[in-house]
Scaffold this active site. Structure first.
Site, short mmCIF file in Angstrom:
data_model
loop_
_atom_site.label_atom_id
_atom_site.label_comp_id
_atom_site.label_asym_id
_atom_site.label_seq_id
_atom_site.Cartn_x
_atom_site.Cartn_y
_atom_site.Cartn_z
N ASP A 135 0.84 -1.19 0.00
CA ASP A 135 0.00 0.00 0.00
C ASP A 135 0.88 1.25 0.00
OD1 ASP A 135 -2.28 -1.60 0.20
OD2 ASP A 135 -2.30 -1.50 2.40
N ARG A 136 0.29 2.35 -0.42
CA ARG A 136 1.03 3.61 -0.49
C ARG A 136 1.74 3.93 0.83
NH1 ARG A 136 -0.97 9.33 -2.92
NH2 ARG A 136 0.63 10.65 -2.02
#
Length: 294
Positions: A135-136
């Site tokens: 994920d970011r």
């Protein structure tokens, strides 16, 4: 960019066709189709031979795998560190707040942009092949393939769960010393982004954890995945009652950290080309260290 692979036929492989040997060594239909377009890309004992050629012990195969970058990604100077690199693969330590791929709202702030700049500075061609995903706002280790063959082999390893991943996570509350959760994960109703435990429609998911330390109402966990569902760690630990701190989606407690306290700490696997055992680690990043020990 070009990568040259050399093989010597053993007694075990004697009598195989050239085509069957290449397929057994990870050359997909797509790669073989590309090789056929290039003269002298596959040589047997220094000469061009047909795919149906029968191999003999001691034969030498040379494969010239060449490709050019397509759909160029804009190069942007961004911070990241390299944990390991060789002619076939790259393992990077991705910082938090960095998406992996360019998208509608992320044109120049991604890992792909950073790597495009990194290789442009070296005057090298660049094709972005990220094998595992983060994920970011999850920091830590990611593996990328530097050519089509290592990409095909690593993707197959990932699908077979042969890329062993361990994470460090900081959660609210005092967990048991260790445990596992097996609970299917599906999309949360009404949301295109959020996931939840869904025993009726979800996909199987298994997470294992071990508590490394406890202080100030927080547990530092080592987490290992047997599956790789979207948001799996965040959803499973929250379902157990121990949510990740700083998780804006599932537990927006930003008192000690401004992103989900999750870090891809260790990545271990067999090198797709050499067979060497690789075990790489990235230490707890400063923001998580401050959140837990500060």
């Amino acid at each position: 960019m070009e990568r040259i692979f050399e093989y010597q036929i053993t007694a075990k492989e004697n009598g195989n066709t050239l085509l069957s040997f290449l397929r057994a060594n990870g050359y997909s239909r797509h790669i073989l189709a590309q090789l056929k377009k290039e003269p002298d890309s596959i040589l047997l004992n220094g000469e061009v031979r047909f795919a149906s050629t029968i191999l003999k012990e001691g034969d030498r195969i040379t494969v010239h795998l060449a490709e050019e970058a397509s759909s160029p990604i804009p190069p942007v100077k961004l911070p990241f560190s390299i944990a390991y690199e060789d002619p076939d693969l790259l393992v990077v330590n991705k910082p938090a707040d960095m998406p992996i791929h360019p998208s509608v709202n992320n044109h120049g702030n991604t890992l792909a942009n950073a790597l495009a700049f990194h290789y442009q500075e070296q005057g090298k061609e660049f094709v972005f092949r990220c094998i595992n995903r983060l994920d970011r706002d999850t920091s830590g280790l990611l593996v990328l393939a530097k050519n089509a063959l290592s990409g095909a082999l690593l993707s197959d390893m990932s699908a077979k769960h042969a890329l062993n991943r361990q994470y460090l996570a900081i959660v609210k509350g005092k967990t048991p010393p260790s445990g596992s959760i097996s609970a299917p994960i599906g999309r949360r109703a009404g949301s295109v982004l959020m996931r939840c435990v869904d025993f009726e429609h979800g996909q199987s998911a298994v997470t294992h954890y071990e508590r490394l330390d406890y202080r100030k109402g927080l547990s530092l966990l080592r987490v290992r995945l047997s599956t790789g569902r979207t948001h799996q760690i965040r959803v499973h630990l929250g379902f157990l009652g121990y949510p990740l701190i700083g998780d804006f989606l599932y537990y927006p407690d930003m008192e000690r950290i401004t992103r989900q306290a999750l870090h891809s700490h260790q990545l271990s696997f067999l090198h797709p080309i050499t067979g060497e055992v690789l075990c790489l680690t990235a230490p707890l990043p400063p923001d998580m260290e401050q959140a837990f020990y500060g």
